[in-house]
Design a protein around this motif. Structure first.
Motif, PDB file in Angstrom:
ATOM      1  N   UNK A  17       0.860  -1.184   0.000  1.00 35.92           N
ATOM      2  CA  UNK A  17       0.000   0.000   0.000  1.00 35.92           C
ATOM      3  C   UNK A  17       0.898   1.235   0.000  1.00 35.92           C
ATOM      4  N   UNK A  18       0.943   1.907  -1.120  1.00 35.91           N
ATOM      5  CA  UNK A  18       1.795   3.083  -1.272  1.00 35.91           C
ATOM      6  C   UNK A  18       3.242   2.802  -0.852  1.00 35.91           C
ATOM      7  N   UNK A  19       3.833   1.824  -1.471  1.00 39.84           N
ATOM      8  CA  UNK A  19       5.199   1.428  -1.122  1.00 39.84           C
ATOM      9  C   UNK A  19       6.163   1.664  -2.281  1.00 39.84           C
ATOM     10  N   UNK A  20       5.918   2.699  -3.064  1.00 39.58           N
ATOM     11  CA  UNK A  20       6.753   2.883  -4.260  1.00 39.58           C
ATOM     12  C   UNK A  20       8.254   2.932  -3.950  1.00 39.58           C
ATOM     13  N   UNK A  21       8.603   3.396  -2.772  1.00 36.74           N
ATOM     14  CA  UNK A  21      10.019   3.491  -2.428  1.00 36.74           C
ATOM     15  C   UNK A  21      10.668   2.147  -2.118  1.00 36.74           C
ATOM     16  N   UNK A  22       9.862   1.117  -1.898  1.00 36.90           N
ATOM     17  CA  UNK A  22      10.437  -0.132  -1.419  1.00 36.90           C
ATOM     18  C   UNK A  22      10.212  -1.343  -2.314  1.00 36.90           C
ATOM     19  N   UNK A  23       9.308  -1.208  -3.297  1.00 37.90           N
ATOM     20  CA  UNK A  23       8.922  -2.349  -4.141  1.00 37.90           C
ATOM     21  C   UNK A  23      10.121  -3.044  -4.779  1.00 37.90           C
ATOM     22  N   UNK A  24      10.955  -2.265  -5.433  1.00 34.01           N
ATOM     23  CA  UNK A  24      12.056  -2.869  -6.192  1.00 34.01           C
ATOM     24  C   UNK A  24      13.073  -3.518  -5.266  1.00 34.01           C
ATOM     25  N   UNK A  25      13.405  -2.812  -4.182  1.00 37.32           N
ATOM     26  CA  UNK A  25      14.363  -3.371  -3.226  1.00 37.32           C
ATOM     27  C   UNK A  25      13.814  -4.672  -2.654  1.00 37.32           C
ATOM     28  N   UNK A  26      12.517  -4.678  -2.374  1.00 37.41           N
ATOM     29  CA  UNK A  26      11.919  -5.899  -1.833  1.00 37.41           C
ATOM     30  C   UNK A  26      12.085  -7.061  -2.804  1.00 37.41           C
ATOM     31  N   UNK A  27      11.731  -6.798  -4.065  1.00 41.36           N
ATOM     32  CA  UNK A  27      11.798  -7.847  -5.087  1.00 41.36           C
ATOM     33  C   UNK A  27      13.234  -8.365  -5.240  1.00 41.36           C
ATOM     34  N   UNK A  28      14.170  -7.434  -5.359  1.00 39.14           N
ATOM     35  CA  UNK A  28      15.560  -7.844  -5.560  1.00 39.14           C
ATOM     36  C   UNK A  28      16.088  -8.664  -4.388  1.00 39.14           C
ATOM     37  N   UNK A  29      15.856  -8.157  -3.183  1.00 37.81           N
ATOM     38  CA  UNK A  29      16.425  -8.848  -2.016  1.00 37.81           C
ATOM     39  C   UNK A  29      15.767 -10.196  -1.793  1.00 37.81           C
ATOM     40  N   UNK A  30      14.465 -10.272  -2.082  1.00 44.79           N
ATOM     41  CA  UNK A  30      13.782 -11.546  -1.879  1.00 44.79           C
ATOM     42  C   UNK A  30      14.257 -12.568  -2.902  1.00 44.79           C
ATOM     43  N   UNK A 198       9.562 -19.777  14.500  1.00 45.33           N
ATOM     44  CA  UNK A 198      10.970 -19.446  14.266  1.00 45.33           C
ATOM     45  C   UNK A 198      11.135 -17.956  14.571  1.00 45.33           C
ATOM     46  N   UNK A 199      12.336 -17.559  14.928  1.00 46.02           N
ATOM     47  CA  UNK A 199      12.565 -16.172  15.311  1.00 46.02           C
ATOM     48  C   UNK A 199      13.318 -15.413  14.227  1.00 46.02           C
ATOM     49  N   UNK A 200      13.017 -14.141  14.090  1.00 45.62           N
ATOM     50  CA  UNK A 200      13.743 -13.333  13.117  1.00 45.62           C
ATOM     51  C   UNK A 200      14.029 -11.963  13.716  1.00 45.62           C
ATOM     52  N   UNK A 201      15.026 -11.316  13.166  1.00 42.03           N
ATOM     53  CA  UNK A 201      15.363  -9.958  13.583  1.00 42.03           C
ATOM     54  C   UNK A 201      14.619  -8.989  12.678  1.00 42.03           C
ATOM     55  N   UNK A 202      13.739  -8.200  13.250  1.00 48.63           N
ATOM     56  CA  UNK A 202      13.001  -7.254  12.421  1.00 48.63           C
ATOM     57  C   UNK A 202      13.888  -6.068  12.071  1.00 48.63           C
ATOM     58  N   UNK A 203      13.846  -5.716  10.787  1.00 44.23           N
ATOM     59  CA  UNK A 203      14.656  -4.589  10.326  1.00 44.23           C
ATOM     60  C   UNK A 203      13.847  -3.301  10.412  1.00 44.23           C
ATOM     61  N   UNK A 204      14.512  -2.190  10.203  1.00 46.32           N
ATOM     62  CA  UNK A 204      13.812  -0.920  10.077  1.00 46.32           C
ATOM     63  C   UNK A 204      13.063  -0.937   8.753  1.00 46.32           C
ATOM     64  N   UNK A 205      12.016  -0.128   8.670  1.00 43.30           N
ATOM     65  CA  UNK A 205      11.298   0.001   7.431  1.00 43.30           C
ATOM     66  C   UNK A 205      12.232   0.512   6.333  1.00 43.30           C
ATOM     67  N   UNK A 206      12.140  -0.052   5.119  1.00 51.68           N
ATOM     68  CA  UNK A 206      13.050   0.350   4.050  1.00 51.68           C
ATOM     69  C   UNK A 206      12.750   1.775   3.567  1.00 51.68           C
ATOM     70  N   UNK A 207      11.477   2.064   3.377  1.00 51.47           N
ATOM     71  CA  UNK A 207      11.119   3.397   2.879  1.00 51.47           C
ATOM     72  C   UNK A 207       9.827   3.875   3.544  1.00 51.47           C
ATOM     73  N   UNK A 208       9.606   5.155   3.539  1.00 54.41           N
ATOM     74  CA  UNK A 208       8.382   5.768   4.047  1.00 54.41           C
ATOM     75  C   UNK A 208       8.105   5.477   5.518  1.00 54.41           C
TER      76      UNK A 208
END
Ligand code: UDP
Ligand code: MG
Length: 334
Positions: A17-30, A198-208
């Protein structure tokens, strides 16, 4: 233990939802994280009525990568509805749902899959680090989960957000649950499949910033609370009984004083106080009833949970046949 199963294909469902700043980074990293694993994968990206460039970017990804399905909702239906749309179109042997802001690290998917291969039908990812949210959001969440767990007697896992893996049978079962007021964090444990954490380390939000406003959070909490438990009804019944009991005792006291000591209990103050308390309790009780009635009203309409303005399904090509992805030509337009 018997032989471990091997995951053959995974679908990753992500609402945006309104994530234009993070879409590409998400796709690449995943993709980078999943390419190192042994199974085929594809994506179901759901645009939850974004008003920015999100949908265009998602479509560009689908142009280049035939593993990408893009669904677009006609308006902002909310996180839970967007996830539902994604799950309805997810075809893999197992399905992972995660946020598109990179707060759920793609590297953690490997741990989810490992637990699945060890036999769990549902795997919850629980945040292991201190969370970054404000003190107010954190403490309200803590109180809310404690209360919800006690009232619903469902094994709701504290700290488990909507980052989880579900096996095909679990996804199919969840698809049958078409209630309007959706609280997946309660609906999934309700199904009762065997699970692991399972446990994970939550990161900071990538954008916005977070797209979960206070209003949206409160609405979700309300759905969780009222659609999972009739505990509030028991509570007002008990309150009514307790008040009636107290009133009876006080009446007996007043009568005794009058009959044996020929005195009346003094007081305008006490009368007003009792009146105010009782009418307050009555209003709250009516309010609680109204919550349930409102939900019944929404539920009986039986409307679809979301509407699609675009449905672009991935073709099932094997991962090797992908054209090279060229991230440089895909930048959000200002
Ligand atoms: N999201 C959505 N619809 C909404 C609000 C949020 O699809 O109405 C998505 C958002 O784009 C993100 C995920 O749900 O991928 C989680 O939202 P967010 O990161 O804002 O929530 P938080 O991490 O603060 O709980
Ligand atoms: Mg987030």
């Amino acid at each position: 233990m018997d032989k471990q199963r091997q995951l053959s294909s995974l679908t990753v469902v992500v609402p945006f939802y309104n994530e234009q700043g993070g879409v590409l980074a998400f796709y690449e990293q995943t993709c980078a994280a999943l390419d190192q694993l042994h199974f085929a994968y594809n994506f179901v990206f759901v645009d939850d009525g974004s008003t920015d460039d999100t949908l265009r970017l998602l479509n560009t990804l689908a142009d280049r990568d035939s593993r990408v399905t893009v669904l677009s909702l006609t308006r902002n239906f909310g996180h839970q509805a967007a996830l539902t749309a994604g799950l309805d179109h997810a075809g893999g042997e197992a399905v992972v749902t995660m946020d598109g802001d990179l707060q759920h690290p793609p590297a953690a998917i490997a741990d989810l899959v490992r637990a699945y291969e060890a036999g769990a039908e549902v795997v919850y990812a629980v945040r292991a680090n201190e969370d970054h949210r404000s003190w107010a959001k954190k403490s309200t969440a803590r109180i809310f989960y404690r209360l919800l767990k006690r009232l619903t007697r469902i094994d709701i896992i504290s700290g488990a957000m909507d980052f989880r893996l579900m096996s095909r049978p679990a996804v199919e079962s969840l698809r049958q649950m078409r209630e309007t007021h959706r609280y997946l964090r309660g609906m999934v444990p309700w199904m009762g499949f065997s699970y692991q954490i399972v446990y994970y380390q939550e990161a900071e939000r990538f954008a916005d910033r977070s797209k979960y406003t206070w209003t949206k959070m409160l609405r979700l909490a309300r759905y969780g609370f009222f659609s999972f438990s009739t505990g509030a009804l028991d509570l007002i019944t008990l309150l009514g009984l307790a008040l009636t009991g107290l009133a009876m005792l006080y009446l007996i006291y007043a009568l005794v004083v009058w009959a044996f000591f020929h005195e009346t209990v003094p007081g305008w103050t006490s009368v007003i106080a009792v009146l105010l308390v009782v009418s307050g309790v009555q209003l709250i009780s009516v309010g609680i009833l109204a919550q349930y009635i409102g939900m019944i009203f929404e539920e009986v309409k039986g409307r679809p949970l979301y509407l699609l303005k675009q449905k672009r399904l991935a073709q099932d090509r094997p991962p090797e046949a992908q054209p090279d992805y060229d991230g440089a030509t895909m930048q959000p337009e200002d």
